[in-house]
Design an enzyme around this catalytic site. Structure first.
Site, PDB file in Angstrom:
ATOM      1  N   TRP A  19       0.832  -1.215   0.000  1.00 24.74           N
ATOM      2  CA  TRP A  19       0.000   0.000   0.000  1.00 24.74           C
ATOM      3  C   TRP A  19       0.856   1.249   0.000  1.00 24.74           C
ATOM      4  O   TRP A  19       0.442   2.270  -0.546  1.00 24.74           O
ATOM      5  CB  TRP A  19      -0.999  -0.025   1.156  1.00 24.74           C
ATOM      6  CG  TRP A  19      -1.982  -1.148   0.982  1.00 24.74           C
ATOM      7  CD1 TRP A  19      -2.106  -2.254   1.764  1.00 24.74           C
ATOM      8  CD2 TRP A  19      -2.950  -1.295  -0.070  1.00 24.74           C
ATOM      9  NE1 TRP A  19      -3.090  -3.075   1.266  1.00 24.74           N
ATOM     10  CE2 TRP A  19      -3.615  -2.519   0.151  1.00 24.74           C
ATOM     11  CE3 TRP A  19      -3.307  -0.522  -1.174  1.00 24.74           C
ATOM     12  CZ2 TRP A  19      -4.630  -2.983  -0.699  1.00 24.74           C
ATOM     13  CZ3 TRP A  19      -4.311  -0.969  -2.018  1.00 24.74           C
ATOM     14  CH2 TRP A  19      -4.955  -2.189  -1.779  1.00 24.74           C
ATOM     15  N   ASP A  35      -1.751   6.184   6.853  1.00 25.31           N
ATOM     16  CA  ASP A  35      -2.738   5.244   6.314  1.00 25.31           C
ATOM     17  C   ASP A  35      -2.938   4.170   7.382  1.00 25.31           C
ATOM     18  O   ASP A  35      -2.110   3.283   7.550  1.00 25.31           O
ATOM     19  CB  ASP A  35      -2.224   4.622   5.010  1.00 25.31           C
ATOM     20  CG  ASP A  35      -3.178   3.556   4.464  1.00 25.31           C
ATOM     21  OD1 ASP A  35      -4.211   3.281   5.111  1.00 25.31           O
ATOM     22  OD2 ASP A  35      -2.871   3.001   3.382  1.00 25.31           O
ATOM     23  N   LYS A  61     -11.862  -2.812   6.592  1.00 21.34           N
ATOM     24  CA  LYS A  61     -10.934  -3.673   7.312  1.00 21.34           C
ATOM     25  C   LYS A  61     -11.440  -3.907   8.741  1.00 21.34           C
ATOM     26  O   LYS A  61     -11.577  -5.031   9.176  1.00 21.34           O
ATOM     27  CB  LYS A  61      -9.525  -3.066   7.335  1.00 21.34           C
ATOM     28  CG  LYS A  61      -8.995  -2.674   5.960  1.00 21.34           C
ATOM     29  CD  LYS A  61      -8.749  -3.872   5.058  1.00 21.34           C
ATOM     30  CE  LYS A  61      -8.657  -3.540   3.586  1.00 21.34           C
ATOM     31  NZ  LYS A  61      -7.536  -2.736   3.155  1.00 21.34           N
TER      32      LYS A  61
HETATM   33  C1  LIG Z   1      -7.056  -2.108   1.923  1.00 23.49           C
HETATM   34  C2  LIG Z   1      -6.056  -1.042   2.115  1.00 23.49           C
HETATM   35  C3  LIG Z   1      -5.987   0.076   1.264  1.00 23.49           C
HETATM   36  C4  LIG Z   1      -6.842   0.240   0.036  1.00 23.49           C
HETATM   37  O1  LIG Z   1      -8.152   0.357   0.306  1.00 23.49           O
HETATM   38  P1  LIG Z   1      -9.256   0.471  -0.852  1.00 23.49           P
HETATM   39  O2  LIG Z   1     -10.454   0.782  -0.042  1.00 23.49           O
HETATM   40  O3  LIG Z   1      -9.327  -0.838  -1.551  1.00 23.49           O
HETATM   41  O4  LIG Z   1      -8.875   1.591  -1.734  1.00 23.49           O
HETATM   42  C5  LIG Z   1      -5.053   1.044   1.548  1.00 23.49           C
HETATM   43  N1  LIG Z   1      -4.210   0.935   2.592  1.00 23.49           N
HETATM   44  C6  LIG Z   1      -4.247  -0.138   3.413  1.00 23.49           C
HETATM   45  C7  LIG Z   1      -3.286  -0.219   4.552  1.00 23.49           C
HETATM   46  C8  LIG Z   1      -5.159  -1.157   3.202  1.00 23.49           C
HETATM   47  O5  LIG Z   1      -5.193  -2.209   4.026  1.00 23.49           O
END
Ligand SMILES: *Cc1c(COP(=O)(O)O)cnc(C)c1O
Length: 361
Positions: free
Chosen positions: A101, A171, A195
């Site tokens: 990511w 993030d 998540k």
């Molecule tokens: C899943 C995830 C993303 C991307 O998320 P989307 O909703 O699919 O755009 C970004 N960063 C992390 C750490 C993730 O686990």
């Protein structure tokens, strides 16, 4: 009805109590005669839902009043673009590379400016979080980007880095609300809901108020300006109404179950059960350095593709879903978010023990 233990990395398991409440309220939300899904986002009923969701999140995470909470669409991925679009001055960005990511985020930021990688763990396939004690940000950079919990590789920061005078962007998609977090360490935190806190379609952004004054880059679409979303209470256009409602139920569930301290304690117990087993196993081993281990995504392998395949086959038959690791790591990954009960981890470890006994001489 049969629910199974779902170890998916996302969209992922949600608390059964929340799903049950959503089911109970599906056809007639609190006497309104309609589902939340069918409700105008401009209605009184819906305004109360989004206001309460925000208030509960502020309580859960202890968010200071100089931070705005936004409910946005487009997932974590749109934040990879919105951050540079909104927070650029010199178009220079510092990145700490800790996995898939961060790579995605870097690639997106490169559309808008120059990226400096100031630390990385790519040398060992992202199996650790780099030591950042002596890492400095670049003097002209607009911000520093990090990814708190690396969903695919199963690593997590145990201590947040300090870059005096810099805006730190986190993030936190896969660790959000798994434990307490000091919001004031960051200029902006974002987390895709799917998540740990709700259905896909909502991303939560927590942004320090003063950052809203930065002029977005020319050409930034209206809906991608944080200030526009903040001024409109996340309702410049129709927000992901149903997803926000479910997130709100999850925030209440967290409050009703002891808050983030209690989540952390539960999550540590669940992860310890799995990691302790892995550390003592003769055929399985964890893929991550011990001091970087994630509480949410536990990656492990037998080191043998055939054995891994046999394990995954057996797991499916035993009623466990989504244990296959991401192809960039191989092996297995058990995502054990807040809503995964201890009983699920106990059942998984029992199956691993059985498998080990059957496959070691
Ligand atoms: C899943 C995830 C993303 C991307 O998320 P989307 O909703 O699919 O755009 C970004 N960063 C992390 C750490 C993730 O686990």
């Amino acid at each position: 009805m049969k629910r199974i233990y779902n170890f998916s990395a996302g969209p992922a398991v949600l608390p059964e109590e929340v799903l049950q409440q959503a089911a109970d309220e599906m056809l007639d939300y609190k006497g309104s005669g309609m589902s939340v899904m069918e409700m105008s986002h401009r209605s009184k009923n819906y305004q109360a839902i989004i206001d309460e969701a925000e208030a509960d999140l502020r309580k859960v995470l202890n968010i200071p009043s100089n931070y705005k909470v936004l409910f946005v669409q487009g997932g974590g991925t749109v934040q990879f673009a919105m951050v540079p679009m909104n927070l650029s001055k010199n178009r220079i960005y510092d990145f700490i590379m800790t996995g898939h990511w961060s790579k995605r985020a870097k690639k997106e930021a490169e559309i808008f400016g120059k990226v400096n990688v100031i630390a990385s763990s790519e040398d060992k396939n992202f199996s650790y979080i780099p030591n950042l004690d002596n890492v400095k940000a670049t003097s002209e950079s607009d911000f520093v980007c990090m990814c708190d919990n690396n969903t695919i590789f199963g690593t997590k920061y145990k201590k947040y880095p300090e870059f005096p005078g810099k805006i730190l962007i986190n993030d936190a998609s896969s660790s959000f609300l798994s434990e307490p977090m000091d919001v004031t360490k960051f200029g902006l935190i974002f987390a895709g809901a799917q998540k740990n806190v709700g259905p896909a379609g909502v991303v939560i952004v927590i942004i320090r108020e003063d950052l809203l004054d930065n002029e977005p880059l020319p050409g930034t679409p209206t809906l991608l300006k944080y200030k526009v979303l903040a001024d409109a209470g996340s309702m410049y256009n129709t927000p992901p109404t149903y997803g926000i409602y479910i997130c709100g139920l999850v925030f209440k569930w967290i409050l009703n179950h002891g808050g983030l301290e209690a989540m952390k304690e539960r999550n540590e117990k669940k992860a310890a059960l799995l990691y302790n087993y892995l550390d003592n196993s003769k055929i399985f081993k964890g893929t991550v350095e011990k001091n970087s281990r994630s509480l949410m995504n536990v990656c492990f392998t037998t080191g043998n593709d055939e054995l891994n395949a046999a394990f995954l086959d057996g797991a499916k038959n035993a009623g466990f879903a989504n244990l296959k690791g991401h192809r960039s790591v191989g092996g297995m990954r058990a995502s054990i978010y807040n809503a995964m009960p201890m009983a699920g981890v106990e059942a998984l470890v029992a199956y691993m023990r059985e498998f080990e006994a059957a496959h070691s001489k």
